[in-house]
Motif scaffolding. Structure first.
Motif, PDB file in Angstrom:
ATOM      1  N   MET A   1       2.186  33.118 -80.897  1.00 38.78           N
ATOM      2  CA  MET A   1       2.076  34.748 -80.796  1.00 38.78           C
ATOM      3  C   MET A   1       2.307  35.030 -82.434  1.00 38.78           C
ATOM      4  SD  MET A   1       4.025  35.910 -77.555  1.00 38.78           S
ATOM      5  CE  MET A   1       3.597  37.674 -77.494  1.00 38.78           C
ATOM      6  N   VAL A   2       3.079  34.431 -83.132  1.00 43.23           N
ATOM      7  CA  VAL A   2       3.245  34.575 -84.581  1.00 43.23           C
ATOM      8  C   VAL A   2       1.908  34.430 -85.337  1.00 43.23           C
ATOM      9  CG1 VAL A   2       4.694  33.908 -86.470  1.00 43.23           C
ATOM     10  CG2 VAL A   2       5.952  34.253 -84.501  1.00 43.23           C
ATOM     11  N   ALA A   3       1.494  33.024 -84.781  1.00 41.66           N
ATOM     12  CA  ALA A   3       0.238  32.621 -85.510  1.00 41.66           C
ATOM     13  C   ALA A   3      -1.008  33.644 -85.358  1.00 41.66           C
ATOM     14  CB  ALA A   3       0.051  31.340 -84.966  1.00 41.66           C
ATOM     15  N   LYS A   4      -1.042  34.251 -84.179  1.00 44.87           N
ATOM     16  CA  LYS A   4      -1.821  35.133 -84.175  1.00 44.87           C
ATOM     17  C   LYS A   4      -1.860  36.490 -84.664  1.00 44.87           C
ATOM     18  CE  LYS A   4      -2.880  34.088 -79.050  1.00 44.87           C
ATOM     19  NZ  LYS A   4      -2.964  34.323 -77.566  1.00 44.87           N
ATOM     20  N   MET A   5      -0.618  36.949 -84.774  1.00 42.84           N
ATOM     21  CA  MET A   5      -0.177  37.967 -85.595  1.00 42.84           C
ATOM     22  C   MET A   5      -0.416  37.947 -87.200  1.00 42.84           C
ATOM     23  SD  MET A   5       3.554  40.067 -85.496  1.00 42.84           S
ATOM     24  CE  MET A   5       4.261  38.943 -86.511  1.00 42.84           C
ATOM     25  N   LYS A   6      -0.231  36.458 -87.654  1.00 45.79           N
ATOM     26  CA  LYS A   6      -0.596  36.451 -89.091  1.00 45.79           C
ATOM     27  C   LYS A   6      -2.151  36.161 -89.176  1.00 45.79           C
ATOM     28  CE  LYS A   6       3.651  33.923 -90.234  1.00 45.79           C
ATOM     29  NZ  LYS A   6       4.410  32.772 -90.677  1.00 45.79           N
ATOM     30  N   GLU A   7      -2.662  35.825 -88.114  1.00 48.49           N
ATOM     31  CA  GLU A   7      -4.278  35.846 -88.404  1.00 48.49           C
ATOM     32  C   GLU A   7      -4.900  36.982 -88.659  1.00 48.49           C
ATOM     33  OE1 GLU A   7      -6.836  33.198 -85.480  1.00 48.49           O
ATOM     34  OE2 GLU A   7      -7.103  35.099 -84.755  1.00 48.49           O
ATOM     35  N   LEU A   8      -4.459  38.194 -88.248  1.00 47.40           N
ATOM     36  CA  LEU A   8      -5.127  39.420 -88.447  1.00 47.40           C
ATOM     37  C   LEU A   8      -4.008  40.429 -88.673  1.00 47.40           C
ATOM     38  CD1 LEU A   8      -7.603  40.893 -88.240  1.00 47.40           C
ATOM     39  CD2 LEU A   8      -7.205  41.764 -86.222  1.00 47.40           C
ATOM     40  N   PRO A   9      -3.452  40.376 -89.847  1.00 44.33           N
ATOM     41  CA  PRO A   9      -2.312  41.588 -90.436  1.00 44.33           C
ATOM     42  C   PRO A   9      -2.994  42.950 -89.991  1.00 44.33           C
ATOM     43  CG  PRO A   9      -2.756  40.008 -92.175  1.00 44.33           C
ATOM     44  CD  PRO A   9      -3.804  39.718 -91.116  1.00 44.33           C
ATOM     45  N   TRP A  10      -2.020  43.800 -89.251  1.00 47.20           N
ATOM     46  CA  TRP A  10      -2.344  45.124 -88.578  1.00 47.20           C
ATOM     47  C   TRP A  10      -1.297  46.115 -88.589  1.00 47.20           C
ATOM     48  CZ3 TRP A  10      -7.343  44.886 -87.790  1.00 47.20           C
ATOM     49  CH2 TRP A  10      -7.846  45.881 -86.958  1.00 47.20           C
ATOM     50  N   PRO A  11      -1.444  47.386 -88.629  1.00 50.51           N
ATOM     51  CA  PRO A  11      -0.476  48.066 -88.887  1.00 50.51           C
ATOM     52  C   PRO A  11       0.236  48.391 -87.728  1.00 50.51           C
ATOM     53  CG  PRO A  11      -2.580  49.405 -88.749  1.00 50.51           C
ATOM     54  CD  PRO A  11      -2.787  47.819 -88.990  1.00 50.51           C
ATOM     55  N   ILE A  12      -0.277  48.150 -86.460  1.00 53.22           N
ATOM     56  CA  ILE A  12       0.293  48.516 -85.133  1.00 53.22           C
ATOM     57  C   ILE A  12      -0.112  47.391 -84.104  1.00 53.22           C
ATOM     58  CG2 ILE A  12       0.623  49.944 -83.304  1.00 53.22           C
ATOM     59  CD1 ILE A  12      -0.576  52.174 -84.897  1.00 53.22           C
ATOM     60  N   TYR A  13       0.814  46.474 -83.691  1.00 50.60           N
ATOM     61  CA  TYR A  13       0.782  45.719 -82.657  1.00 50.60           C
ATOM     62  C   TYR A  13       1.202  45.910 -81.459  1.00 50.60           C
ATOM     63  CZ  TYR A  13      -0.031  42.187 -86.496  1.00 50.60           C
ATOM     64  OH  TYR A  13      -0.587  41.573 -87.747  1.00 50.60           O
ATOM     65  N   LYS A  14       0.370  45.710 -80.135  1.00 53.58           N
ATOM     66  CA  LYS A  14       0.710  45.764 -78.865  1.00 53.58           C
ATOM     67  C   LYS A  14       1.010  44.412 -78.483  1.00 53.58           C
ATOM     68  CE  LYS A  14      -1.194  47.544 -74.463  1.00 53.58           C
ATOM     69  NZ  LYS A  14      -2.409  48.368 -73.819  1.00 53.58           N
ATOM     70  N   ILE A  15       2.081  44.244 -77.937  1.00 58.71           N
ATOM     71  CA  ILE A  15       2.653  43.242 -77.368  1.00 58.71           C
ATOM     72  C   ILE A  15       2.686  42.878 -76.008  1.00 58.71           C
ATOM     73  CG2 ILE A  15       4.495  41.298 -77.874  1.00 58.71           C
ATOM     74  CD1 ILE A  15       5.287  43.081 -80.637  1.00 58.71           C
ATOM     75  N   LYS A  16       2.069  41.927 -75.294  1.00 61.09           N
ATOM     76  CA  LYS A  16       2.226  41.773 -73.950  1.00 61.09           C
ATOM     77  C   LYS A  16       3.344  41.040 -73.546  1.00 61.09           C
ATOM     78  CE  LYS A  16      -1.768  43.353 -72.702  1.00 61.09           C
ATOM     79  NZ  LYS A  16      -2.054  44.318 -71.502  1.00 61.09           N
ATOM     80  N   LEU A  17       4.059  41.397 -72.679  1.00 56.71           N
ATOM     81  CA  LEU A  17       5.393  40.722 -72.153  1.00 56.71           C
ATOM     82  C   LEU A  17       5.514  40.772 -70.756  1.00 56.71           C
ATOM     83  CD1 LEU A  17       8.026  42.371 -74.580  1.00 56.71           C
ATOM     84  CD2 LEU A  17       6.960  40.230 -75.016  1.00 56.71           C
ATOM     85  N   GLY A  18       6.546  40.094 -70.408  1.00 55.82           N
ATOM     86  CA  GLY A  18       6.798  39.949 -68.823  1.00 55.82           C
ATOM     87  C   GLY A  18       7.096  38.487 -68.623  1.00 55.82           C
ATOM     88  N   THR A  19       7.937  37.933 -69.522  1.00 57.00           N
ATOM     89  CA  THR A  19       8.402  36.734 -69.632  1.00 57.00           C
ATOM     90  C   THR A  19       9.939  36.608 -69.589  1.00 57.00           C
ATOM     91  OG1 THR A  19       8.694  36.097 -71.808  1.00 57.00           O
ATOM     92  CG2 THR A  19       6.467  36.187 -71.049  1.00 57.00           C
ATOM     93  N   LYS A  20      10.398  35.468 -69.496  1.00 52.51           N
ATOM     94  CA  LYS A  20      12.097  35.425 -69.517  1.00 52.51           C
ATOM     95  C   LYS A  20      12.484  35.127 -70.991  1.00 52.51           C
ATOM     96  CE  LYS A  20      12.533  32.704 -65.178  1.00 52.51           C
ATOM     97  NZ  LYS A  20      12.916  31.540 -64.487  1.00 52.51           N
ATOM     98  N   GLU A  21      11.612  35.380 -71.764  1.00 54.00           N
ATOM     99  CA  GLU A  21      11.943  35.189 -73.328  1.00 54.00           C
ATOM    100  C   GLU A  21      11.418  36.553 -74.158  1.00 54.00           C
ATOM    101  OE1 GLU A  21      13.522  32.515 -74.562  1.00 54.00           O
ATOM    102  OE2 GLU A  21      13.523  31.508 -72.476  1.00 54.00           O
ATOM    103  N   ASP A  22      11.285  37.596 -73.539  1.00 49.03           N
ATOM    104  CA  ASP A  22      10.615  38.857 -74.302  1.00 49.03           C
ATOM    105  C   ASP A  22      11.460  39.329 -75.359  1.00 49.03           C
ATOM    106  OD1 ASP A  22       8.889  38.837 -72.341  1.00 49.03           O
ATOM    107  OD2 ASP A  22       9.648  40.603 -71.088  1.00 49.03           O
ATOM    108  N   ILE A  23      12.903  39.386 -75.281  1.00 50.88           N
ATOM    109  CA  ILE A  23      13.540  39.845 -76.358  1.00 50.88           C
ATOM    110  C   ILE A  23      13.517  38.955 -77.547  1.00 50.88           C
ATOM    111  CG2 ILE A  23      15.708  40.487 -77.310  1.00 50.88           C
ATOM    112  CD1 ILE A  23      14.455  42.728 -75.395  1.00 50.88           C
ATOM    113  N   ALA A  24      13.814  37.719 -77.316  1.00 48.46           N
ATOM    114  CA  ALA A  24      13.470  36.637 -78.275  1.00 48.46           C
ATOM    115  C   ALA A  24      12.132  36.452 -78.831  1.00 48.46           C
ATOM    116  CB  ALA A  24      13.622  35.238 -77.513  1.00 48.46           C
ATOM    117  N   ILE A  25      10.972  36.906 -78.023  1.00 50.15           N
ATOM    118  CA  ILE A  25       9.569  36.883 -78.601  1.00 50.15           C
ATOM    119  C   ILE A  25       9.804  38.012 -79.649  1.00 50.15           C
ATOM    120  CG2 ILE A  25       7.488  37.777 -78.076  1.00 50.15           C
ATOM    121  CD1 ILE A  25       7.655  36.040 -75.615  1.00 50.15           C
ATOM    122  N   VAL A  26      10.111  39.039 -79.344  1.00 49.90           N
ATOM    123  CA  VAL A  26       9.964  40.477 -80.305  1.00 49.90           C
ATOM    124  C   VAL A  26      10.893  40.244 -81.164  1.00 49.90           C
ATOM    125  CG1 VAL A  26      10.184  43.036 -80.316  1.00 49.90           C
ATOM    126  CG2 VAL A  26       9.436  41.955 -78.270  1.00 49.90           C
TER     127      VAL A  26
END
Length: 336
Positions: A139-164
């Motif tokens: 997920m970090v790699a995808k974000m770095k691949e395309l720098p953007w002003p607003i990201y919509k992050i898909k969640l629904g896992t047991k690691e959601d807070i850690a991801i963000v």
């Protein structure tokens, strides 16, 4: 008027995962309408959650081919009202047809759609870019691949807070969270507190679509705004979402196209709800149609074509969240 149906398999750059599914290829239907030397295009993609497939859409449109092709100079509103009874059980097919008819109608009038609707594009919102569920590293790699002003992050896992928390270390961009019905009431209320501190703007559809008691509870207690998606499908749902959500995400394929979508946006505005339009991983055909609704929106998620390995059309382009319109009339689309 001639009806032309085309089936495509849209290949994605990366496996796209949300809380309930993963895909590498997105089946899509392109509807083209031709008349008097003009052509209009519309799109709808398949979706397991809504039990729709491209073959079924094509079958449903073939059943009413004669009615469609015998249409003369009706307005898009009159055309939609005429066709709706035949496709009321297949709003995805109706969407593709309605988009194509709006495109054709505007081209024959010599105007872009937003011009036909008398919309000013001076204050259009920026589109977000979606980061699907994956390992935190990916997920970090995808974000770095395309720098953007607003990201919509898909969640629904047991690691959601850690991801963000980890994603926040790598960008100052605005975050929007879409749990796709993957959270409980308590999770949503508690997560909102932490996520607000991490620069999240709003939460989209954290609870299952029919959990209206839960929606009400979250609406009362969440420190972040809640936007309806799966709970807001057709026009009648906008009023139901009032006092249960802070805004609605109108998906054109779910409601039956641009014509009802515009009505839903206006109804939401009357009720004081925030307005948003989202996409379903469409090509530039569907994305270009969404672009003409921007002047009426607070938020937009129209990054579908950016997620594709290869597009099938030209139309609007997107530069760091900003939408640039085609020089062509209608939706501005040309199939490749």
């Amino acid at each position: 008027m001639e009806l032309i149906l085309r089936e495509y398999e849209l290949k994605l750059k990366h496996t796209f995962t949300i809380s309930r599914e993963s895909i590498d290829v997105q089946p899509s239907l392109i509807v083209e309408l031709q008349r008097d030397g003009f052509s209009g295009c519309g799109e709808a993609t398949s979706n397991p959650y809504y039990k729709t497939t491209v073959p079924v859409m094509m079958q449903d449109l073939e059943k009413i081919r004669t009615i469609i092709e015998n249409t003369t100079e009706e307005t898009p509103e009159a055309f939609w009202a005429k066709i709706h009874p035949y496709l009321k059980d297949d709003m995805f097919a109706l969407c593709a047809l309605d988009m194509a008819y709006n495109d054709l109608y505007a081209r024959k009038k010599g105007k872009k759609l937003y011009e036909l609707w008398n919309y000013s594009i001076d204050k259009n919102p920026l589109t977000d870019y979606t980061i699907g569920i994956a390992s935190i590293e990916k997920m970090v790699a995808k974000m770095k691949e395309l720098p953007w002003p607003i990201y919509k992050i898909k969640l629904g896992t047991k690691e959601d807070i850690a991801i963000v928390t980890e994603l926040r270390k790598h960008t100052d961009a605005i975050f929007r969270i879409d749990a796709n019905c993957g959270w409980s009431v308590d999770e949503t209320i508690n997560n909102a507190v932490t996520l607000k501190k991490l620069g999240v703007e709003f939460l989209e559809q954290p609870l299952k679509a029919d959990n209206w008691v839960g929606h009400k509870e979250v609406f009362k207690h969440s420190v972040l705004p809640i936007i309806a998606d799966e709970s807001c499908i057709i026009e009648e749902d906008v009023a139901k979402c009032n006092n249960h959500f802070h805004g609605v995400n109108v998906k054109l394929v779910k409601c039956g196209g641009l014509t009802p979508g515009r009505r839903m946006i206006q109804e939401a505005k009357k009720l004081g709800l925030k307005t948003m339009v989202g996409c379903m991983t469409e090509s530039t055909v569907g994305i270009s149609a969404i672009a003409h609704l921007l002047p009426q929106l607070d938020y937009v998620d129209m990054d579908g074509a950016l997620l594709l390995a290869e597009d099938i059309a030209t139309g609007v382009t997107i530069d760091f969240g900003k939408i640039n319109y085609s020089d062509l009339n209608g939706t501005g689309v040309t199939l490749m």
